[in-house]
Write a protein that holds these residues in place. Structure first.
Motif, short mmCIF file in Angstrom:
data_model
loop_
_atom_site.label_atom_id
_atom_site.label_comp_id
_atom_site.label_asym_id
_atom_site.label_seq_id
_atom_site.Cartn_x
_atom_site.Cartn_y
_atom_site.Cartn_z
N ILE A 63 8.58 -9.09 -1.88
CA ILE A 63 8.67 -8.22 -3.05
C ILE A 63 9.96 -7.43 -2.97
CG2 ILE A 63 7.55 -6.37 -4.34
CD1 ILE A 63 4.93 -7.20 -2.93
N LEU A 64 10.85 -7.61 -3.94
CA LEU A 64 12.11 -6.88 -3.97
C LEU A 64 11.93 -5.49 -4.56
CD1 LEU A 64 14.56 -9.69 -5.20
CD2 LEU A 64 14.34 -8.76 -2.89
N ALA A 65 12.65 -4.53 -4.03
CA ALA A 65 12.67 -3.15 -4.53
C ALA A 65 11.29 -2.65 -4.92
CB ALA A 65 13.61 -3.07 -5.74
N PRO A 66 10.38 -2.56 -3.96
CA PRO A 66 9.00 -2.12 -4.27
C PRO A 66 8.98 -0.71 -4.85
CG PRO A 66 9.40 -2.12 -1.90
CD PRO A 66 10.58 -2.79 -2.52
N ALA A 67 8.23 -0.52 -5.90
CA ALA A 67 8.19 0.77 -6.59
C ALA A 67 7.66 1.87 -5.68
CB ALA A 67 7.33 0.66 -7.84
N GLY A 68 8.35 3.01 -5.69
CA GLY A 68 7.87 4.18 -4.96
C GLY A 68 8.09 4.16 -3.47
N LEU A 69 8.78 3.14 -2.93
CA LEU A 69 9.01 3.04 -1.49
C LEU A 69 10.51 3.04 -1.21
CD1 LEU A 69 6.44 0.25 -0.54
CD2 LEU A 69 6.12 2.72 -0.39
N SER A 70 10.90 3.66 -0.09
CA SER A 70 12.32 3.75 0.26
C SER A 70 12.74 2.55 1.13
CB SER A 70 12.58 5.06 1.01
OG SER A 70 12.29 6.17 0.20
N PHE A 71 12.44 1.37 0.65
CA PHE A 71 12.82 0.13 1.33
C PHE A 71 13.40 -0.82 0.29
CE2 PHE A 71 9.47 1.93 3.91
CZ PHE A 71 9.90 1.72 5.21
N ASP A 72 14.35 -1.66 0.73
CA ASP A 72 14.93 -2.63 -0.18
C ASP A 72 13.98 -3.78 -0.47
OD1 ASP A 72 17.29 -1.15 -0.22
OD2 ASP A 72 18.11 -2.23 1.50
N ARG A 73 13.17 -4.12 0.55
CA ARG A 73 12.26 -5.26 0.41
C ARG A 73 10.91 -4.90 1.02
NH1 ARG A 73 14.33 -10.74 0.10
NH2 ARG A 73 16.57 -10.78 -0.30
N LEU A 74 9.89 -5.53 0.49
CA LEU A 74 8.55 -5.47 1.07
C LEU A 74 8.11 -6.90 1.33
CD1 LEU A 74 5.85 -4.10 1.82
CD2 LEU A 74 5.23 -4.22 -0.61
N LEU A 75 7.81 -7.20 2.58
CA LEU A 75 7.32 -8.52 2.96
C LEU A 75 5.87 -8.38 3.39
CD1 LEU A 75 7.87 -11.56 3.54
CD2 LEU A 75 8.49 -10.87 5.87
N VAL A 76 4.97 -9.13 2.77
CA VAL A 76 3.55 -9.07 3.09
C VAL A 76 3.18 -10.37 3.81
CG1 VAL A 76 1.25 -8.63 2.20
CG2 VAL A 76 3.24 -7.72 0.98
N LEU A 77 2.60 -10.23 4.99
CA LEU A 77 2.25 -11.38 5.81
C LEU A 77 0.75 -11.40 6.07
CD1 LEU A 77 5.09 -11.21 8.51
CD2 LEU A 77 5.03 -12.62 6.44
N GLY A 78 0.13 -12.53 5.85
CA GLY A 78 -1.30 -12.66 6.06
C GLY A 78 -1.65 -12.98 7.50
N VAL A 79 -2.71 -12.35 7.99
CA VAL A 79 -3.17 -12.62 9.36
C VAL A 79 -4.59 -13.20 9.36
CG1 VAL A 79 -1.69 -10.84 10.35
CG2 VAL A 79 -4.03 -10.25 9.68
N GLY A 80 -5.08 -13.62 8.20
CA GLY A 80 -6.41 -14.20 8.14
C GLY A 80 -7.48 -13.22 8.59
N ALA A 81 -8.51 -13.71 9.24
CA ALA A 81 -9.54 -12.84 9.82
C ALA A 81 -9.03 -12.39 11.19
CB ALA A 81 -10.86 -13.60 9.96
N PRO A 82 -8.70 -11.11 11.37
CA PRO A 82 -8.05 -10.68 12.62
C PRO A 82 -8.79 -11.08 13.89
CG PRO A 82 -7.94 -8.95 10.98
CD PRO A 82 -8.81 -10.02 10.40
N SER A 83 -10.12 -11.06 13.88
CA SER A 83 -10.87 -11.41 15.08
C SER A 83 -10.79 -12.89 15.40
CB SER A 83 -12.34 -10.99 14.92
OG SER A 83 -12.94 -11.68 13.84
N GLU A 84 -10.33 -13.69 14.44
CA GLU A 84 -10.25 -15.14 14.63
C GLU A 84 -8.80 -15.64 14.58
OE1 GLU A 84 -12.69 -16.83 11.61
OE2 GLU A 84 -14.49 -15.72 12.21
N PHE A 85 -7.85 -14.72 14.54
CA PHE A 85 -6.44 -15.09 14.42
C PHE A 85 -5.91 -15.43 15.82
CE2 PHE A 85 -1.92 -13.76 13.19
CZ PHE A 85 -1.71 -14.89 12.41
N PRO A 86 -5.65 -16.71 16.12
CA PRO A 86 -5.28 -17.08 17.49
C PRO A 86 -3.88 -16.61 17.85
CG PRO A 86 -5.19 -18.99 16.05
CD PRO A 86 -5.76 -17.87 15.24
#
Length: 516
Positions: free
Chosen positions: A86-109
């Motif tokens: 996500i480029l230039a996320p609204a309301g945040l002082s960052f140029d980019r926002l990268l969202v990464l999925g980790v699935g179910a944390p208790s099952e994430f190898p």
């Protein structure tokens, strides 16, 4: 003779100075905090898989709405290794926002988390970001938060390694500063420290494997290992040619007789528990392989033969990792070192050599040299170190690649405990192993003129049967890692070049087998 010896000592010293100058493998940094960080070039969110609307605590309604719209448009649900940029996320002082999925944390190898870290390293490098904030606050379980962050950070480190010592003007290495927002700073720092020690072991293995044959010769390999290991409390001993000869290790000795760089034996012992008998790791350290008089004639094949020391490099890396982790184990690394060349003094096809245990060996093929040096290394571990178990590792046979490709290493053993723990270590690190049989192949190394010969068919079994002879009654496993030492282009946690394969497998196996 003394002048020649002195000259080689100076050459080794000069090489070590060049090693020291580039011993800093990473330019990136990692720090951990429990506090909110509000500024940077890239903000990374580690997000568990979810069905409902995602809302980040502490964010404004506007920022959360913007995030939700972007994730909906990308059909992002938090599945393992899913990404949304996500480029230039609204309301945040960052140029980019990268969202990464980790699935179910208790099952994430762990291996998936490491691959996610490698993905992140590639993204950050391409974005030319200098300040990266990774927020793991949505992973609410304390242990999952700690373990996932440590593994993702480890994946970042593994991908960011570069071998550029021979570049006149090397490309800039990744140099981002990573700040990880976690549930427990102290616990995560401890977990990451263990992973960082493991990474340092991988890096030294990559470095040693990548070294060209004229620089990574036996004496230089051994001295570099000493320099890396002794500061960690590892007892290192290096045997030169005359000492190898005095020990009766004629099999190891024979491989380097055609080279000006003669055979050596490296022994590195790390003891941090009350076990009287060590676990021995024996790694093939053939620092360059021409094939000898059974000369390799394929240009592409011989060009890669500096990687024939990858098994030995993996052993050095594993000992370094275990020492860096201060693991409560008793482990010894044994690396027989050689350089297989052609000259008037080189071993000839059909020659008979005598191994340390007295076995006579017909050298039916001088290009099957790895098992010749490993034979004496295994015997030394059994006879002189009284090892409780032995694991040898080598880029040994093309037959293994034909049988299994490069996704698995072939393993050979008669010991169920070793096999079970090695499989567990392979599954954990994704350096997986697959057992091939030995039963029924015992006669393939019979020789007409000696006790045994160093070839036979099928090739992978012949190598294993040959090596088992020298382990005697000691519990033993042979790992044929052919095809896994080098990659031509970056993939996953590996940049291009040497992979450091085997370090993570052996490190975890030693701890599992020791009962940690």
């Amino acid at each position: 003779m003394r002048k020649i010896t002195r000259w080689w000592s100076l050459a080794v010293a000069a090489l070590l100075l060049s090693f020291t100058a580039s011993a800093q493998y990473l330019n990136t940094s990692a720090s951990f905090t429990e506090s909110t960080v509000t500024e940077g070039d890239v903000l990374v969110l580690l997000v568990p898989e979810h069905e409902n609307t995602l809302s980040v605590p502490g964010w404004s309604n506007e920022s959360n709405r913007h995030l939700q719209r972007a994730l909906s448009a990308a059909d992002f649900t938090g599945k393992a290794r899913q990404q949304a940029d996500i480029l230039a996320p609204a309301g945040l002082s960052f140029d980019r926002l990268l969202v990464l999925g980790v699935g179910a944390p208790s099952e994430f190898p762990r291996h998936s988390a490491e691959l996610l870290g490698a993905d992140l390293a590639v993204y950050v490098d391409r974005a030319k970001a200098e300040r990266v904030v990774v927020d793991a606050g949505l992973i609410t379980g304390a242990s999952e938060n700690r373990d996932i962050v440590a593994a993702v950070a480890h994946g970042v480190d593994l991908r960011n390694y570069r071998f550029d010592r021979y570049k006149s003007e090397p490309a800039a290495r990744p140099a981002a500063q990573f700040t990880w927002i976690v549930t427990s700073r102290s616990n995560t720092e401890t977990a990451y420290g263990q992973m960082n020690a493991l990474a340092q072991g991988v890096f030294i293995a990559r470095e040693l494997t990548n070294l060209p044959g004229s620089d990574g010769y036996p004496a230089a390999f051994a001295e570099y290992a000493r320099q890396q290991l002794e500061p960690l409390g590892v007892e290192v001993r290096i045997y030169d040619r005359e000492q190898v000869k005095a020990l009766g290790m004629g099999s190891l000795l024979s491989v380097s007789e055609g080279s000006q760089h003669k055979s050596h034996l490296l022994v590195a012992h790390y003891k941090n528990n009350n076990d009287e008998r060590p676990i021995a790791l024996v790694g093939k350290g053939n620092t360059f392989d021409t094939g000898g008089y059974n000369l390799k004639t394929n240009a592409a094949s011989i060009l890669r033969m500096q990687t024939d020391k990858a098994g030995g490099a993996a052993v050095v890396g594993a000992v370094k990792a275990l020492a860096g982790q201060q693991a409560p184990v008793n482990v010894v690394g044994v690396v027989p070192l050689s350089r297989n060349m052609i000259s008037g003094e080189a071993t000839l096809p059909g020659d008979v050599v005598v191994a340390g245990d007295g076995t006579t060996i017909e050298v039916a093929n001088t290009d099957a040299e790895g098992r010749l040096i490993l034979a004496d290394g295994i015997w030394y571990a059994r006879e002189h170190l009284n090892a409780r178990a032995i694991a040898d590792i080598a880029t040994l046979t093309g037959a293994k690649v034909g049988a299994l490709g490069t996704e698995y290493s072939a393993v050979f053993t008669d010991d169920e405990t070793i096999l079970r723990t090695m499989r567990e270590a392979g599954d954990l690190t994704r350096e997986r192993v697959w057992q091939l049989p030995m039963d029924g192949y015992e006669r393939v190394i019979q020789s007409r003129i000696a006790d045994i010969k160093n070839t036979g068919a099928p090739g992978a079994q012949a190598g294993a049967i040959f090596l088992r002879h020298f382990a005697g009654d000691t519990p033993w496993i042979h790992i044929d890692m052919a095809g896994s030492a080098l990659i031509d282009s970056a993939s996953g946690i590996h940049p291009e070049g040497a992979t450091g394969y085997g370090v993570r497998l052996l490190t975890e196996w030693v701890k599992l087998y020791s009962g940690e």
